[in-house]
Design a protein around this motif. Sequence first.
Motif, PDB file in Angstrom:
ATOM      1  N   ARG A  61       0.832  -1.212   0.000  1.00 20.26           N
ATOM      2  CA  ARG A  61       0.000   0.000   0.000  1.00 20.26           C
ATOM      3  C   ARG A  61       0.864   1.259   0.000  1.00 20.26           C
ATOM      4  NH1 ARG A  61      -3.227  -3.278   3.416  1.00 20.26           N
ATOM      5  NH2 ARG A  61      -5.338  -3.503   2.587  1.00 20.26           N
ATOM      6  N   ASP A  62       1.941   1.212   0.774  1.00 20.19           N
ATOM      7  CA  ASP A  62       2.787   2.390   0.962  1.00 20.19           C
ATOM      8  C   ASP A  62       4.225   2.033   0.624  1.00 20.19           C
ATOM      9  OD1 ASP A  62       0.684   4.068   2.121  1.00 20.19           O
ATOM     10  OD2 ASP A  62       0.806   2.669   3.803  1.00 20.19           O
ATOM     11  N   PRO A 114       7.635   7.647   0.453  1.00 19.91           N
ATOM     12  CA  PRO A 114       7.053   8.017  -0.850  1.00 19.91           C
ATOM     13  C   PRO A 114       7.129   9.511  -1.117  1.00 19.91           C
ATOM     14  CG  PRO A 114       5.315   7.616   0.746  1.00 19.91           C
ATOM     15  CD  PRO A 114       6.621   7.241   1.418  1.00 19.91           C
ATOM     16  N   ASP A 136       1.527  10.782  -3.181  1.00 19.06           N
ATOM     17  CA  ASP A 136       0.407  10.266  -2.404  1.00 19.06           C
ATOM     18  C   ASP A 136      -0.421   9.342  -3.294  1.00 19.06           C
ATOM     19  OD1 ASP A 136      -1.351   9.889  -0.327  1.00 19.06           O
ATOM     20  OD2 ASP A 136      -2.501  11.705  -0.742  1.00 19.06           O
ATOM     21  N   THR A 161      -1.266   4.987  -4.369  1.00 22.41           N
ATOM     22  CA  THR A 161      -1.272   3.615  -3.870  1.00 22.41           C
ATOM     23  C   THR A 161      -2.055   2.752  -4.838  1.00 22.41           C
ATOM     24  OG1 THR A 161      -1.594   2.275  -1.876  1.00 22.41           O
ATOM     25  CG2 THR A 161      -3.342   3.834  -2.404  1.00 22.41           C
TER      26      THR A 161
END
Length: 153
Positions: free
Chosen positions: A68-69, A73, A76, A78
Amino acid sequence: MQPTIEPMQDHDIETVARLRLAAFFEGTGRTLEDDAAGLRKLLAGDGFEAALVVRIDGVPVGSCLLVRDELEPAHDLTPWLAGLVVDIPHRGKGIGTTLVNAIEAHAASVGVETLYLYTWEARDFYAALGWTWVETFEQDGETMLLMSRGLGL
């Protein structure tokens, strides 16, 4: 023996963490224990995220993740294809392509429409697999490329 792709198991973590440290984290201060802990957390997740390994004769020689992350990063977005690594003696044999395809298939199976990744050195590899350039940017003094791939849902 023919390579097999399977979900990562707890007994794979140390071998995969060593591959990842050599490929991505040398000189960063990230330890084997740090990476192994992150992989264990991923395996204990809800099934959306995935960690796959390629085995030859039962030994992990490569891995790829759906997360997901992404680490630190710059965007923003995903979810992410992350951590594609193949042990040096096994590169150039289609293992990386097979891992990317398997992660894409998993992502599509859990409803992902667009997948993202960061790279610079492997941009041609991913482009040949249908990934497209989104943005070039600088992070921590390094040139990076954000790429995406629609999964055609």
